[in-house]
Design a protein around this motif. Structure first.
Motif: not given
Lengths: 454, 387
Positions: B258-279
């Motif tokens: 029952d782990v929920q995704i909240d309004g900040l989830f999209v923020t996490a997704m975009l941060t991941v997109i921005g950071f994971s491209v570093h490597d």
């Protein structure tokens, strides 16, 4: 330029320390308020507790509100909120049709929501003789009572005083309303009329005499001091701002207890402290002397970022602090790329100063490209996100920009200073073996040395 | 030298192994109508989230849940936190649907129970400030009770308490009354959020657009910097991999825990997109450098060499971020836990996809292109086992 670097770093660092820790500093306010704005850390509602309500401005009679209309509504709501006397209320527009009200640390949240959310259909309603007396707060069925005219006929309203100096309400009517009121009051002396907002009676005085000319006063002469102050303020506010040009609808609300906010704050600060400690520990163990310099740059980074938060000011939210903690982990990444490259260059046989310069120069491309990627996504969040998301994005943007300065300029200058010391020229301090290490450039190479600076 | 590129199919297979179950669980969301798969918080669904504590410490979550069902809220969830607070989530209730307000104006006397008790003073409307000759027929005889001298306006302000006000009106007020009748008074209210469906639909739309624009931005930037659309597209594929992994894992966690995704989830997704491209950038940068230096060598070998050279730092740069996120996850409190978890998963996945997906894909694409042009013999045949 090599002299200027350390001086610049020292000045910026001292300025940041002053902004961070000297109490009572002010900066000139752009709005031109005298005395300027006091520099302080602004905490979001989720960290200090309070009420946040988001309203949508709806269409009225098929007419969509323009941006200017939304701003008019915002102004009315702002005055309503301010009239409650709560401290530091914030009323902001968001998107094309949203108005967000934020009130920190309040206890009477329901009251504020009711006041602000009033659509404000304001009517002046005669109460015919023979009906039961009407009281303030009573809900009036406007299908049974016919309003004389609406709130748009009020031209001004102010607190005033009655003949004994007690508090009273003064208001003026426009020509049309004044004529109707005059005719009605002349015929109905002794009867009641009611000021009704959204079907609720706000005030129900009785008519003392014919009121001609449109200047009206509501008094309570039986009572020493006249009407209660709060009632006067309320009636004046309702008369002034009673009718919104467009109805507003509450689409979301948040109430956070101050104790919960305080707990969030302590916990996230603790997590941030632990995160910085762990990163420093790792950098020292893994990169030794350069790691120490990077740790210095990291603390310097934290101080600068905090100073910028206080200067702008950035309202710190839970997500914002999470963004800051994340940025601590990202800030040292540039150093890691540089130090790894430096090790590589040492192993290729370059001397220590040359290897360090090459490390900075060769890693630059990767660092720039990566940081720009983060800036792209953070900017998208900032420009298109809701306010919570914007807080996080702004922190991340500030963090990335600052880390470019600290992880590169600060580390480079400090490392240059350190490397010129004799004690700092040991192979193990850089994590390479003795055979891979050349402390000084050979004479011939030194002439060519000093790779172009970034 | 260790040959990573020749094992690329294993790496691709491993990525499929993680993404496919995730995708299945994501698809469960529309299939089961939200019962399984991704669990959305009230930020998306609309509803009310409410954290309270009763004076009686023995009230259990189950008791409250069944009481809420009696009160017409059958689809509520109630969980008890470690500190004895009850977290109540009501999907049906929408605080916006407030009943006609009993008092549109702020009630000026806090002690007054009914609006009538604090009724207006007997007021008179006079055109001129002449004193009223006679007491006017006052509509409310209790006027004096609420009248405080105008000199001390503060006396009429409500008492300031540290706790936020528990709602007494509207649909939630009815529930408060119902709950208090069963379990005694509510002691403290920590938080109360209510979100309408309009905000929710905005948010889903916004999330999709943001992720799309963010991915396009990265694609454009990498293509621009490396002057080769192959670099941009392979980086983008690695990013999509990370996005699917994170959403997929949250779909699995949502179904099981029952782990929920909240309004900040999209923020996490975009941060991941921005950071994971570093490597990815670090490896690509090295590939570009090595390509210039070792021109003529097979591309696969150059990529393999670049990967091995940068392997350590790719892991290390991600490790420092994992360190800070772990600190947040363990010590940062519950409010941002899902957000931090999403970041953590995304960044670990990003490191994997940068090393094991983006660069091998670049090799596959380049070799396919070279073969098609027929410029060289298939490079696999000429490539030695180690350099």
């Amino acid at each position: 330029m090599r002299r200027a670097g350390p001086i610049l770093i020292a000045i910026v660092g001292l300025l940041a320390l002053a902004v961070d820790f000297l109490p009572g500093l002010t900066v000139p306010d752009l709005q031109g308020t005298s005395g300027g704005r006091v520099i302080e850390t602004k905490l979001g509602l989720d960290l200090r507790g309070g009420l946040r309500v988001e309203y949508r401005v709806d269409a009225r009679d098929g007419k969509q509100p323009s941006l200017a209309d939304v701003n008019v509504v915002k102004g009315i709501i702002e005055r309503r909120v301010n009239s409650t006397g709560v401290s530091e209320p914030q009323v902001l527009t968001a998107g094309t049709d949203r108005i967000v009200v934020e009130v920190p640390g309040v206890s009477n949240t329901d009251e504020i929501r009711k006041l602000v959310g009033q659509t404000g259909a304001l009517y002046f309603v005669p109460i015919p003789k023979g009906t039961a007396t009407v009281q303030t707060g009573q809900v009036l069925d406007l299908t049974k009572f016919t309003p004389l005219f609406g709130g748009e006929q009020v031209s001004s309203a102010n607190p005033g005083s009655d003949s004994h100096g007690g508090l009273a309400v003064n208001f003026n009517l426009k020509a049309d309303g004044a004529a109707k009121f005059s005719a009605y009051t002349a015929a109905h002396v002794g009867e009641q009329f009611a000021i009704v907002l959204d079907s609720t009676v706000i005030s129900a005085p009785s008519i003392q005499s014919a009121i001609t000319g449109g200047t009206v006063q509501i008094t309570n002469e039986q009572n020493i001091g006249g009407l209660p102050r709060a009632e006067v303020d309320n009636v004046v506010n309702v008369l002034r701002f009673g009718s919104l040009p467009f109805p507003v609808e509450e689409v979301a609300s948040d109430t956070i207890d101050p104790t919960l906010g305080a707990e969030f704050l302590t916990r996230s600060l603790l997590a941030g402290g632990i995160a910085i400690f762990l990163v420093i520990l790792f950098m020292l163990l893994h990169y030794r002397l350069p790691g120490g310099v990077a740790s210095f740059a990291l603390i310097y980074y934290a101080l600068i970022v905090y100073a910028i938060f206080r200067l702008i000011p950035v309202v710190l939210t839970l997500a914002g602090i999470a963004g800051f903690v994340l940025s601590v982990g990202m800030a040292v990444d540039a150093n890691i790329l540089i130090f790894e490259r430096t090790k590589e260059e040492l192993r290729l046989g370059k001397s220590l100063p040359q290897a360090i310069e090459a490390g900075f120069n060769r890693a630059w491309n990767s660092i720039l490209d990566s940081n720009v990627s983060s800036l792209i996504t953070a900017s998208i969040l900032y420009f298109f996100g809701s306010s919570v998301i914007q807080g996080f994005a702004l922190v991340l943007i500030i963090g990335v920009l600052c880390s470019m300065f600290t992880a590169i300029t600060v580390t480079r200058n400090v490392l240059r200073l350190v490397v010129s010391q004799d004690w700092a020229r040991k192979a193990w301090l850089y994590g390479v073996s003795e055979s891979e290490f050349t402390a000084r450039p050979a004479r011939r190479r030194a002439l060519r040395g000093g790779a172009p600076s970034v | 030298m260790f040959d990573l590129i020749s094992k690329r199919n294993w790496f691709f297979a491993f990525s499929l192994l993680i993404t496919i179950p995730g995708l299945i669980f994501i698809l469960l969301t529309p299939i089961t109508g939200g019962k399984d798969g991704l669990k959305f918080s009230i930020d998306y669904t609309g509803g009310t989230e409410w954290t309270i504590k009763f004076k009686n410490p023995d009230v259990t979550a189950d008791q409250v849940r069944s009481a809420l069902a009696d009160l017409g809220q059958p689809e509520s969830t109630v969980t008890r936190t470690g500190s004895g607070f009850l977290e109540i989530r009501l999907t049906k209730l929408d605080l916006r649907e407030q009943a006609p307000l009993p008092s549109a104006a702020p009630s000026t006397s806090p002690g007054a129970g009914s609006p009538g008790a604090s009724a207006s003073a007997g007021a008179s409307a006079t055109p001129s400030p002449t004193p009223s000759p006679s007491p006017s027929p006052t509509p409310s005889p209790t006027a004096a009770t609420s009248a405080s001298p105008g000199a001390s306006p503060s006396a009429s302000e409500p008492p300031v308490s540290n706790n936020t006000e528990i709602p007494r009106t509207g649909p939630l007020g009815e529930i408060v009354t119902g709950l208090e009748a069963r379990f005694g008074p509510i002691d403290q209210q920590l938080s109360l959020s209510s979100i309408g469906a309009i905000v929710s639909s905005d948010l889903i739309q916004q999330a999709v657009v943001l992720i799309f624009v963010g991915a396009l931005g990265i694609l454009g930037w990498i293509t621009l910097r490396f002057r080769d659309v192959k670099f941009g597209v392979t980086a983008l594929v690695a990013l999509l991999h990370d996005v699917i992994v994170v959403i997929g894992i949250f779909a699995i966690l949502g179904t099981l825990f029952d782990v929920q995704i909240d309004g900040l989830f999209v923020t996490a997704m975009l941060t991941v997109i921005g950071f994971s491209v570093h490597d990815t950038i670090v490896v690509f940068d090295r590939i570009r450098e090595n390509r210039a230096r070792h021109a003529g060598e097979p591309f696969a070998e150059i990529v393999n060499h670049s990967l091995l050279q940068t392997f350590g730092r790719s892991i290390t740069t991600s490790f420092t971020v994992v360190l800070t996120l772990t600190a947040l996850l363990l010590f940062g409190g519950s409010a941002t836990q899902e957000f931090v978890l999403a970041l953590l998963i995304g960044i670990v996945s990003g490191t994997y996809s940068s090393i094991f997906n983006a660069s091998p894909l670049l090799v596959v694409w380049t070799e396919w292109e070279e073969q098609r042009k027929g410029r060289v013999a298939p490079p696999r045949a000429t490539r030695p086992a180690s350099a």
